[in-house]
Design a protein around this motif. Sequence first.
Motif, mmCIF file in Angstrom:
data_model
loop_
_atom_site.group_PDB
_atom_site.id
_atom_site.type_symbol
_atom_site.label_atom_id
_atom_site.label_comp_id
_atom_site.label_asym_id
_atom_site.label_seq_id
_atom_site.Cartn_x
_atom_site.Cartn_y
_atom_site.Cartn_z
ATOM 1 N N GLU A 307 38.744 38.210 103.817
ATOM 2 C CA GLU A 307 39.709 38.599 104.865
ATOM 3 C C GLU A 307 39.980 40.097 104.830
ATOM 4 O O GLU A 307 40.213 40.725 105.854
ATOM 5 N N ARG A 308 39.965 40.673 103.630
ATOM 6 C CA ARG A 308 40.413 42.070 103.491
ATOM 7 C C ARG A 308 39.298 43.085 103.742
ATOM 8 O O ARG A 308 39.575 44.214 104.136
ATOM 9 N N VAL A 309 38.057 42.687 103.495
ATOM 10 C CA VAL A 309 36.946 43.646 103.640
ATOM 11 C C VAL A 309 36.200 43.335 104.933
ATOM 12 O O VAL A 309 35.711 42.220 105.127
ATOM 13 N N LYS A 310 36.122 44.345 105.819
ATOM 14 C CA LYS A 310 35.575 44.085 107.165
ATOM 15 C C LYS A 310 34.086 43.805 107.158
ATOM 16 O O LYS A 310 33.603 42.930 107.871
ATOM 17 N N ASP A 311 33.317 44.564 106.372
ATOM 18 C CA ASP A 311 31.867 44.382 106.371
ATOM 19 C C ASP A 311 31.518 43.167 105.501
ATOM 20 O O ASP A 311 31.752 43.176 104.281
ATOM 21 N N PRO A 312 30.969 42.104 106.122
ATOM 22 C CA PRO A 312 30.744 40.879 105.355
ATOM 23 C C PRO A 312 29.757 41.060 104.194
ATOM 24 O O PRO A 312 29.867 40.379 103.172
ATOM 25 N N VAL A 313 28.828 41.984 104.341
ATOM 26 C CA VAL A 313 27.865 42.200 103.241
ATOM 27 C C VAL A 313 28.591 42.818 102.046
ATOM 28 O O VAL A 313 28.433 42.378 100.895
ATOM 29 N N VAL A 314 29.427 43.797 102.327
ATOM 30 C CA VAL A 314 30.196 44.445 101.247
ATOM 31 C C VAL A 314 31.162 43.422 100.634
ATOM 32 O O VAL A 314 31.312 43.339 99.413
ATOM 33 N N ALA A 315 31.785 42.638 101.501
ATOM 34 C CA ALA A 315 32.735 41.628 100.999
ATOM 35 C C ALA A 315 32.046 40.690 100.008
ATOM 36 O O ALA A 315 32.589 40.393 98.932
ATOM 37 N N GLU A 316 30.852 40.241 100.342
ATOM 38 C CA GLU A 316 30.147 39.315 99.435
ATOM 39 C C GLU A 316 29.826 39.993 98.107
ATOM 40 O O GLU A 316 29.909 39.373 97.051
ATOM 41 N N LEU A 317 29.466 41.288 98.172
ATOM 42 C CA LEU A 317 29.161 41.999 96.925
ATOM 43 C C LEU A 317 30.401 42.132 96.043
ATOM 44 O O LEU A 317 30.309 42.180 94.818
ATOM 45 N N LEU A 318 31.562 42.172 96.693
ATOM 46 C CA LEU A 318 32.809 42.333 95.936
ATOM 47 C C LEU A 318 33.356 40.995 95.416
ATOM 48 O O LEU A 318 34.342 40.968 94.680
ATOM 49 N N CYS A 319 32.731 39.908 95.810
ATOM 50 C CA CYS A 319 33.201 38.578 95.385
ATOM 51 C C CYS A 319 32.640 38.206 94.013
ATOM 52 O O CYS A 319 31.424 38.062 93.864
ATOM 53 N N PRO A 320 33.507 38.004 93.032
ATOM 54 C CA PRO A 320 33.007 37.541 91.735
ATOM 55 C C PRO A 320 32.613 36.072 91.828
ATOM 56 O O PRO A 320 33.301 35.288 92.473
ATOM 57 N N ARG A 321 31.518 35.728 91.195
ATOM 58 C CA ARG A 321 31.030 34.352 91.260
ATOM 59 C C ARG A 321 30.539 33.822 89.918
ATOM 60 O O ARG A 321 30.576 32.629 89.687
ATOM 61 N N ASP A 322 30.074 34.737 89.069
ATOM 62 C CA ASP A 322 29.294 34.283 87.911
ATOM 63 C C ASP A 322 30.123 33.901 86.697
ATOM 64 O O ASP A 322 29.573 33.617 85.638
#
Length: 559
Positions: A307-322
């Motif tokens: 919701e906070r990061v407009k560029d979806p590619v950047v948003a995904e990179l900022l999402c912790p998953r591992d």
Amino acid sequence: MADQEFDAIIVGAGFSGLYMLHKLRALGFSAHAIEAGHDVGGTWYWNRYPGARCDIESVEYSYSFDKDLEADWDWSERYAAQPEILRYLQHVAERFDLRRDIEFETRVTAAHWQEDAHRWLVETDRGRSYSARFVIAATGCLSSFNRPDIPGLDSFAGEIYATGTWPHEGVDFTGKRVAVIGTGSSAIQSIPLIAKQAKQLTVFQRTPNYVVPAQNHALSDEHWRDYRAGYSGLRQNARVSQFGAALPLPMSPKPALESTQDELEEDLEKRWAYGGLPGFIGAFPDTLFETAAADLVGEFVRGKIRERVKDPVVAELLCPRDYPFASKRLCVDIDYFETYNRDNVRLVDLNATPIEAVTADGVKTSAELVEVDAIVLATGFDAMTGALTRIDIRGREGVTLKDKWAEGTKTYLGLMNRGFPNLFTITGPGSPSVMSNMPTSIEQHVDWVSQAMVDLRDRGASTIEPLAESEEVWTAHNGEIADLTVFVHANNWYLGANIPGKPRVFMPYLGGVGAYRNICDEVRESGYSGFAIDGQGRPADIDFMDHVMRLMPQSAEAA
Ligand code: FAD
Ligand code: N01
């Protein structure tokens, strides 16, 4: 021959060293503190990067030992910024006239146990040496900066700054192209402010972090009326709590895994609106123990990033998953994610394009050379052990503390080490330390250590040190609890994973601040069981796990 003799040498003049000095003086011990910095403050003296502030509310991230001090100091914000915390610690030094017993700009380089004299010989980089019955290492868990071993770093032609040793005069990034390496708490606090000044900011990210909002605000007279009315209750709750801070929002009665999606979201939205770390760490009884439960909170936080990061590619990179939610130190932000919506900010994913070197002109990844004028290293610390192993500490038979910990830290209660009599560590490995609101833990350690010194004096005894067996039992207990939790499923600095070659051992104690306090109290009340006093002692006959389970959330039992 030492230049001077004291009952106690205290190394460090941050929250720990200042209170230790005050306490020992009041108890009639001669004490001398030695501090590498030019003044008091420790963490808050060194970490002057833009945006540095505490992420435990200041009304709790402060001393509780003196009611008048507490009554006289009004924090201006919910989370005070570094200058205000430093002013507070300077005020403490002045109020209790501490500076006259602190030697500044001096680094302790060695401490050697002298078996014949039953004293420590302490040496400094100024050539002065001291003889002391006790050494108290108040050297800090996060005081030994980690300069990354990036090829070519020294060849960079521009300016290099480190968050942990920031210039006192500040840095003006106006018109500059800046690189920030790292995306931990220090980076997350400084990036939004650097971005506002710099011409261009490039953030080099290796691992994205779970981040919750601070929801910082000024503290009004009304806030203060409320705090003052309930201050002693707040402090008491913190002392018996899991993490050394009173929980602002109670833990949900239902485990996350048993909650419906609506229940989960309603609860987490409340915590999000309130802000801060304690509400999220203690959100549900199962999130620290069950990876699947932690993932439910993790998914909620990922949703917020999107919701906070407009560029979806950047948003995904900022999402912790591992790794599970909160299994690396949870970060707290003010406008961190929104900063990536700025035109002058760019994120480089080091997993896709690792840093190969730093050249004279900038940071070279496997894909490009990013030319910059300044590099900010936000690369963390050799946590918990670094400040201690950088001193040549030698105990009985010349064994170094560094060698003793070569396979991993092993202590009794995080307070003492076998073979190192009369050497106390404030918030040492094996104590709640960084898994707590640290002033709460620091006060508990200082009180316990000074009481032990009084008890020794009253008995006419000269040495105290743990039995070998106590260290084994305590270290095993530490590991047993850590293994129940999600913390062991991440490459975090609690495990030493950020320092190449550091043994992977979970260092802070996770049994909880309240349980730990009760254990330490029982140890003392039982005549220091597990310790040898003047060579005589008996094993600790204390059921540590029973203390833990009495205060832990139910889900720990299930785990
Ligand atoms: P420090 O403050 O680290 O002080 C240790 C001192 O020892 C340093 O001044 C150092 O120079 C000195 N020293 C070390 N080795 C030697 C030597 N050989 N000779 C002479 N002097 C030496 N904790 C929380 O609970 N809540 C927070 O919100 C929080 N925010 C933080 C923010 C930042 C940026 C950082 C880095 C840490 C934060 N912490 C926080 C953890 C923080 O370190 C502790 O809360 C607390 O300040 C530790 O106090 P201390 O006195 O034990 O250690
Ligand atoms: O350090 P960190 P910090 N190449 O270790 C990266 C307290 N604190 O100073 O995660 C590229 O968290 C590293 O990447 P990775 C708090 O307890 C509190 O920020 O290892 N990157 C990581 O992203 C906190 O946890 C506040 O993959 C490299 C970053 O650098 C602790 O201090 C504020 C690298 C280091 O993050 C430490 O925080 C500040 C390399 N060679 C600090 N080496 C509050 O908000 C490391 N990294 C209260």
